[in-house]
Design a protein around this motif. Structure first.
Motif, mmCIF file in Angstrom:
data_model
loop_
_atom_site.group_PDB
_atom_site.id
_atom_site.type_symbol
_atom_site.label_atom_id
_atom_site.label_comp_id
_atom_site.label_asym_id
_atom_site.label_seq_id
_atom_site.Cartn_x
_atom_site.Cartn_y
_atom_site.Cartn_z
ATOM 1 N N ALA A 1 0.806 -1.224 0.000
ATOM 2 C CA ALA A 1 0.000 0.000 0.000
ATOM 3 C C ALA A 1 0.840 1.275 0.000
ATOM 4 O O ALA A 1 0.297 2.378 -0.175
ATOM 5 C CB ALA A 1 -0.942 0.005 1.202
ATOM 6 N N LEU A 2 2.149 1.159 0.169
ATOM 7 C CA LEU A 2 3.009 2.349 0.177
ATOM 8 C C LEU A 2 3.122 2.987 -1.206
ATOM 9 O O LEU A 2 3.572 4.114 -1.335
ATOM 10 C CB LEU A 2 4.405 1.992 0.708
ATOM 11 N N GLY A 3 2.741 2.245 -2.240
ATOM 12 C CA GLY A 3 2.642 2.841 -3.568
ATOM 13 C C GLY A 3 3.862 2.747 -4.454
ATOM 14 O O GLY A 3 3.954 3.479 -5.450
ATOM 15 N N ALA A 4 4.794 1.871 -4.147
ATOM 16 C CA ALA A 4 5.967 1.706 -5.013
ATOM 17 C C ALA A 4 5.569 1.022 -6.312
ATOM 18 O O ALA A 4 4.560 0.311 -6.384
ATOM 19 C CB ALA A 4 7.032 0.881 -4.295
ATOM 20 N N LYS A 5 6.362 1.242 -7.335
ATOM 21 C CA LYS A 5 6.106 0.609 -8.636
ATOM 22 C C LYS A 5 6.124 -0.911 -8.497
ATOM 23 O O LYS A 5 5.317 -1.613 -9.093
ATOM 24 C CB LYS A 5 7.178 1.049 -9.639
ATOM 25 N N ARG A 6 7.054 -1.413 -7.693
ATOM 26 C CA ARG A 6 7.200 -2.857 -7.521
ATOM 27 C C ARG A 6 7.697 -3.151 -6.117
ATOM 28 O O ARG A 6 8.487 -2.392 -5.565
ATOM 29 C CB ARG A 6 8.187 -3.389 -8.557
ATOM 30 N N VAL A 7 7.229 -4.260 -5.555
ATOM 31 C CA VAL A 7 7.709 -4.732 -4.263
ATOM 32 C C VAL A 7 8.394 -6.076 -4.487
ATOM 33 O O VAL A 7 7.830 -6.974 -5.112
ATOM 34 C CB VAL A 7 6.559 -4.897 -3.249
ATOM 35 N N ILE A 8 9.612 -6.178 -3.985
ATOM 36 C CA ILE A 8 10.365 -7.426 -4.058
ATOM 37 C C ILE A 8 10.630 -7.893 -2.641
ATOM 38 O O ILE A 8 11.200 -7.158 -1.829
ATOM 39 C CB ILE A 8 11.702 -7.247 -4.804
ATOM 40 N N VAL A 9 10.193 -9.100 -2.321
ATOM 41 C CA VAL A 9 10.437 -9.686 -1.010
ATOM 42 C C VAL A 9 11.672 -10.574 -1.096
ATOM 43 O O VAL A 9 11.738 -11.476 -1.931
ATOM 44 C CB VAL A 9 9.220 -10.514 -0.526
ATOM 45 N N VAL A 10 12.651 -10.278 -0.248
ATOM 46 C CA VAL A 10 13.855 -11.105 -0.141
ATOM 47 C C VAL A 10 13.722 -11.876 1.159
ATOM 48 O O VAL A 10 13.905 -11.325 2.240
ATOM 49 C CB VAL A 10 15.135 -10.245 -0.153
ATOM 50 N N GLU A 11 13.374 -13.147 1.031
ATOM 51 C CA GLU A 11 13.142 -13.973 2.214
ATOM 52 C C GLU A 11 14.390 -14.767 2.565
ATOM 53 O O GLU A 11 14.897 -15.541 1.746
ATOM 54 C CB GLU A 11 11.975 -14.928 1.977
ATOM 55 N N CYS A 12 14.885 -14.564 3.770
ATOM 56 C CA CYS A 12 16.056 -15.292 4.265
ATOM 57 C C CYS A 12 15.563 -16.477 5.081
ATOM 58 O O CYS A 12 14.967 -16.300 6.148
ATOM 59 C CB CYS A 12 16.936 -14.368 5.112
ATOM 60 N N ARG A 13 15.796 -17.663 4.550
ATOM 61 C CA ARG A 13 15.274 -18.882 5.179
ATOM 62 C C ARG A 13 16.431 -19.872 5.355
ATOM 63 O O ARG A 13 16.798 -20.573 4.421
ATOM 64 C CB ARG A 13 14.176 -19.484 4.317
ATOM 65 N N PRO A 14 17.018 -19.933 6.547
ATOM 66 C CA PRO A 14 18.169 -20.813 6.762
ATOM 67 C C PRO A 14 17.790 -22.290 6.755
ATOM 68 O O PRO A 14 16.884 -22.708 7.470
ATOM 69 C CB PRO A 14 18.682 -20.384 8.143
ATOM 70 N N GLY A 15 18.482 -23.062 5.931
ATOM 71 C CA GLY A 15 18.214 -24.490 5.852
ATOM 72 C C GLY A 15 18.911 -25.292 6.937
ATOM 73 O O GLY A 15 18.484 -26.384 7.287
ATOM 74 N N ASP A 16 19.988 -24.738 7.471
ATOM 75 C CA ASP A 16 20.773 -25.418 8.503
ATOM 76 C C ASP A 16 20.428 -24.815 9.866
ATOM 77 O O ASP A 16 20.914 -23.743 10.232
ATOM 78 C CB ASP A 16 22.266 -25.256 8.200
ATOM 79 N N GLU A 17 19.576 -25.510 10.611
ATOM 80 C CA GLU A 17 19.096 -24.970 11.892
ATOM 81 C C GLU A 17 20.219 -24.838 12.911
ATOM 82 O O GLU A 17 20.216 -23.909 13.735
ATOM 83 C CB GLU A 17 17.988 -25.866 12.447
ATOM 84 N N ILE A 18 21.193 -25.736 12.872
ATOM 85 C CA ILE A 18 22.306 -25.672 13.828
ATOM 86 C C ILE A 18 23.118 -24.396 13.605
ATOM 87 O O ILE A 18 23.475 -23.689 14.552
ATOM 88 C CB ILE A 18 23.201 -26.926 13.697
ATOM 89 N N LEU B 1 22.517 -16.903 15.919
ATOM 90 C CA LEU B 1 21.605 -16.165 16.796
ATOM 91 C C LEU B 1 22.204 -16.000 18.182
ATOM 92 O O LEU B 1 22.205 -14.899 18.749
ATOM 93 C CB LEU B 1 20.263 -16.892 16.891
ATOM 94 N N GLU B 2 22.731 -17.084 18.733
ATOM 95 C CA GLU B 2 23.246 -17.020 20.102
ATOM 96 C C GLU B 2 24.564 -16.247 20.167
ATOM 97 O O GLU B 2 24.841 -15.590 21.168
ATOM 98 C CB GLU B 2 23.360 -18.434 20.660
ATOM 99 N N GLU B 3 25.341 -16.283 19.098
ATOM 100 C CA GLU B 3 26.562 -15.468 19.044
ATOM 101 C C GLU B 3 26.198 -13.996 19.066
ATOM 102 O O GLU B 3 26.801 -13.192 19.769
ATOM 103 C CB GLU B 3 27.364 -15.813 17.786
#
Length: 199
Positions: free
Chosen positions: A107-124, A130-132
Motif C-alpha cells: 500500500a506504500l505505492g511503489a512501482k514494484r515490491v520485491i520480497v527477499v526472504e532469508c530462510r536458513p536451511g541449517d538450523e544448527i 543467533l546465540e553469538e
C-alpha cells in the motif's frame, strides 16, 4: 559506494525491497549489503524498536511488546511512504511476519515490491549465529531474542502466520543464508541478478 548508473537510484518509479525472515537469519547483513551496493536508503525496524525500549515501563507488561512492535512498524512504513513519494527506492528490514504487514508495504505505492526472504536451511548454524549475536549484544537490545529458546517462543507466538502465500502482491526470492559455502557476496549477487531479471 553508490553506483551512479544504478537505475534504482533516485528513480521516478521507486522500488521497495522488503526483507523477510526470523531473527538471526542473516537478513540484516544482506540488507546492508544491498543498500550499500544500490545506494538506496535502508530502513530498519529494529532501529526504531530500539528507540522505544525506554517506553516499556510505562505500559503493562502484557501490552508493551505488541503495542511498541506495532508502533515500530507504523513508523517504519510512514518513513518509507515519504521516500517513495519522493521517487526513492527503499530497503525495509523487518521480519515481515504476517500477511497484513506485506499488505501495508504494498500500500506504500511503489512501482514494484520485491520480497527477499532469508530462510536458513541449517538450523544448527542458524542457532549458532543467533546465540553469538545475543552474546555480543549482551541484552542491550531488550526486544530481540538472544537465545534459541527465546526465538522458539517468538515463533510459537506467530501461530503459523509467518508462513503465508505472497501471491501476486510482490515478487519473491528465497535465500538459504546457511547453505554450504554461501557468502554475503554470493547472496548479494543472486538478489541483484533477480532484480535485474524483473526490469
Amino acid at each position: 559506494m553508490a553506483n551512479s548508473s544504478n537505475p534504482l537510484h533516485q528513480s521516478h518509479h521507486p522500488l521497495i525491497i522488503a526483507m523477510k525472515g526470523h531473527p538471526g537469519t542473516g537478513k540484516s547483513t544482506l540488507a546492508r549489503a544491498l543498500a550499500a551496493t544500490l545506494g538506496i536508503p535502508l530502513l530498519d525496524k529494529d532501529d526504531i524498536r530500539s528507540c522505544t525500549v525506554t517506553l516499556q515501563h510505562l505500559l503493562p507488561q502484557s501490552q508493551s511488546q505488541p503495542l511498541l512492535n506495532d508502533l515500530s512498524y507504523r513508523t517504519l512504513f510512514e518513513i518509507a511512504r515519504t521516500q517513495v513519494r519522493l521517487g526513492l527506492s527503499v530497503i525495509l528490514d523487518s521480519p515481515l511476519s504476517n500477511k497484513s504487514r506485506l499488505d501495508e508495504v504494498v500500500a506504500l505505492g511503489a512501482k514494484r515490491v520485491i520480497v527477499v526472504e532469508c530462510r536458513p536451511g541449517d538450523e544448527i548454524e542458524w542457532r549458532r549465529r543467533l546465540e553469538e549475536r545475543g552474546r555480543e549484544e549482551d541484552g542491550t537490545q531488550g526486544h530481540k531474542p538472544a537465545t534459541w529458546e527465546e526465538l522458539m517462543r517468538l515463533k510459537e507466538g506467530y501461530k503459523g502466520c509467518d508462513e503465508y502465500d505472497i501471491g501476486d502482491k510482490a515478487e519473491r526470492i528465497v535465500i538459504d543464508t546457511t547453505a554450504v559455502g554461501v557468502t554475503t557476496e554470493n547472496m548479494l549477487g543472486r538478489v541483484l541478478q533477480f532484480i535485474n531479471s524483473l526490469e
